[in-house]
Design a protein around this motif. Structure first.
Motif, PDB file in Angstrom:
ATOM      1  N   TYR A 346      40.841  75.047 -13.583  1.00  0.00           N
ATOM      2  CA  TYR A 346      40.261  73.698 -13.571  1.00  0.00           C
ATOM      3  C   TYR A 346      38.946  73.729 -14.342  1.00  0.00           C
ATOM      4  CZ  TYR A 346      37.502  75.675  -9.731  1.00  0.00           C
ATOM      5  OH  TYR A 346      36.700  76.477  -8.967  1.00  0.00           O
ATOM      6  N   ALA A 349      33.763  70.250 -15.429  1.00  0.00           N
ATOM      7  CA  ALA A 349      33.314  68.913 -15.829  1.00  0.00           C
ATOM      8  C   ALA A 349      33.831  67.831 -14.891  1.00  0.00           C
ATOM      9  CB  ALA A 349      33.773  68.628 -17.258  1.00  0.00           C
ATOM     10  N   ASP A 350      34.909  68.127 -14.153  1.00  0.00           N
ATOM     11  CA  ASP A 350      35.472  67.138 -13.227  1.00  0.00           C
ATOM     12  C   ASP A 350      36.116  67.881 -12.057  1.00  0.00           C
ATOM     13  OD1 ASP A 350      36.551  64.998 -11.921  1.00  0.00           O
ATOM     14  OD2 ASP A 350      37.842  64.317 -13.570  1.00  0.00           O
ATOM     15  N   TYR A 353      39.186  66.620 -10.020  1.00  0.00           N
ATOM     16  CA  TYR A 353      40.493  66.585 -10.672  1.00  0.00           C
ATOM     17  C   TYR A 353      40.978  68.013 -10.885  1.00  0.00           C
ATOM     18  CZ  TYR A 353      44.083  65.387 -14.127  1.00  0.00           C
ATOM     19  OH  TYR A 353      45.272  65.231 -14.806  1.00  0.00           O
ATOM     20  N   GLN A 354      41.923  68.462 -10.044  1.00  0.00           N
ATOM     21  CA  GLN A 354      42.408  69.840 -10.117  1.00  0.00           C
ATOM     22  C   GLN A 354      43.928  69.893  -9.971  1.00  0.00           C
ATOM     23  OE1 GLN A 354      40.251  72.877  -7.980  1.00  0.00           O
ATOM     24  NE2 GLN A 354      38.416  71.609  -7.815  1.00  0.00           N
TER      25      GLN A 354
END
Length: 423
Positions: A346, A349-350, A353-354
């Motif tokens: 992952y 940066a986010d 969200y994975q």
């Protein structure tokens, strides 16, 4: 053989055993029969009832060797039973259609580099043909229609398969099939590097061209050591499942570059250009200096690479010996190291969200001890791979499709042919 005769042969089922040999999975035969008939009809409509050849070039999947090639390490990859198929014949003028799109600006009379064509399919055609001719083989104009089911952006190397297909066409149409597959792979890499303008290694092209499982040692990238192994998952009762979890690689260039940069920093500390000849003992003995200068992640990623390179060597032995348990154990170890140490499952940066992490969790919960999953390809987004017993495939696919969308799980087998003439 004439196009109309080939259409009749495929429609009648005359070539079903041939299709089974290429695609392994009996459930695919009817759809493949229709696929070939459709492509032959496309050729017939565009060019007429010529004497033609029919070719196949598969996509590929990396099996072990996650981010080792750019450090002159080793990889293990395989051809898969998704492919580009092509109908072709010699012609006075070059006309190529790929998935219905006409590729303009190509001719056997002019294969020089054209900067205006950079990042286009025409550049790849020019580059491959140029290298074939430069190395003493014949080239010529041809008519060709192609159709691909190698999914773009899935880590299965659709672009490499296209490059290899151009070389395979030239080999069979103008050189009696005598251009070695390894050479076609090298010419394809050259075309992508110099004509298309994208740096890439040789793994994708070799795996698409050679067939079966390909071991590639990049100690000398210009002349890699290559070995192929005939290791068929289906003979052990397994399928390879690729799960597309969604997400784009378009914004991840920095993530991929950071892996190479950090490994390079550790290599340079030891006066090496790449990590291939650095040992874990050297890193351990210099741990404080390395931490102070480069941080912990660079160390973790570097040790992953060194250990992953050793895993590729173990995996080569497992495939030679037909040791499916050893094979799956290495897959698990590779996936574990990629997640914890390479850290390409992952992006920071986010963190909310994975999808790859979620897919791996679902796989761990669903699969038995004698099955395995890991991140696939470059990582950070896109796909995982899982080696699933055939009796569990439907349930696994149903679960993944429910979470990530219809047909997000692709069920594959190893293609032993590589780039080859079908008929």
């Amino acid at each position: 053989m004439k196009v109309t005769a080939l259409i009749n042969d495929f429609k009648s089922g005359k070539n079903d055993s041939l299709l089974l040999d290429f695609y392994v999975d009996e459930s695919m035969i009817e759809s493949q029969r229709k696929r070939y008939v459709s492509l032959l009809n496309e050729y017939l409509t565009k060019f007429g009832d010529d004497d033609v050849i029919v070719l196949s070039v598969p996509g590929r999947s990396e099996l072990t060797g996650n981010h080792t090639d750019h450090q002159h390490g080793c990889v293990l990859a395989c051809s898969i039973n998704l492919d580009i198929i092509c109908v072709a014949a010699p012609a006075d003028k070059m006309e190529i259609y790929s998935n219905g799109q006409f590729i303009s600006g190509v001719s056997a009379q002019n294969t020089s580099y054209d900067p205006a064509q950079q990042h286009t399919s025409a550049a790849l055609v020019r580059g491959v043909l140029n290298r074939i001719e430069t190395n003493g083989y014949r080239i010529g104009n041809f008519h060709a229609v192609m159709r691909s089911n190698v999914l773009v952006g899935s880590g299965l190397s659709s672009s490499a398969a296209f490059e290899v297909m151009i070389g395979t066409i030239a080999s069979y149409l103008f050189n009696d099939g005598k251009v070695p597959k390894v050479e076609i792979a090298k010419y394809s890499q050259y075309a992508e590097n110099k004509y298309f303008g994208k740096p890439c290694g040789l793994m994708d092209q070799c795996a698409c061209a050679l067939g079966g499982i390909a071991y590639i040692d990049f100690r000398n990238p210009a002349e890699p050591i290559i070995e192929t192994v005939d290791f068929k998952l289906n003979e052990f009762g397994y399928s390879l499942c690729i799960v597309n979890t969604g997400g784009s690689h378009s914004k991840l260039t920095g993530e991929y570059a950071a892996i190479t940069e950090e490994m390079g920093e550790i290599a340079h500390f030891f006066n090496e250009d790449v990590l291939r000849d650095v040992t874990v003992r050297q890193i351990t003995n210099n741990m404080k200096l390395l931490r102070d200068n480069y941080g912990d992640r660079a160390i973790l990623r570097s040790i992953h690479m060194i250990n992953e390179n050793d895993r590729v060597e173990k995996q080569l032995i497992n495939t030679r010996e037909g040791n499916i348990k050893g094979f799956l154990d290495v897959i698990k170890a590779s996936g574990n190291s990629s997640f914890k140490y390479l850290q390409n499952v992952y992006t920071n940066a986010d963190l909310a969200y994975q999808p790859l992490s979620l897919a791996l969790l679902l796989s761990d919960n669903y699969l038995d001890e004698d099955e395995a999953s890991r991140v696939h390809g470059g990582g950070f987004a896109g796909t995982i791979q899982a080696f699933v017993k055939n009796e569990h495939v439907n349930g696994y696919k149903e679960l993944m499709d429910k979470v990530f969308g219809k047909d997000s799980c692709i069920v594959l087998q190893v293609n032993s042919h590589g780039s080859d003439r079908v008929i």
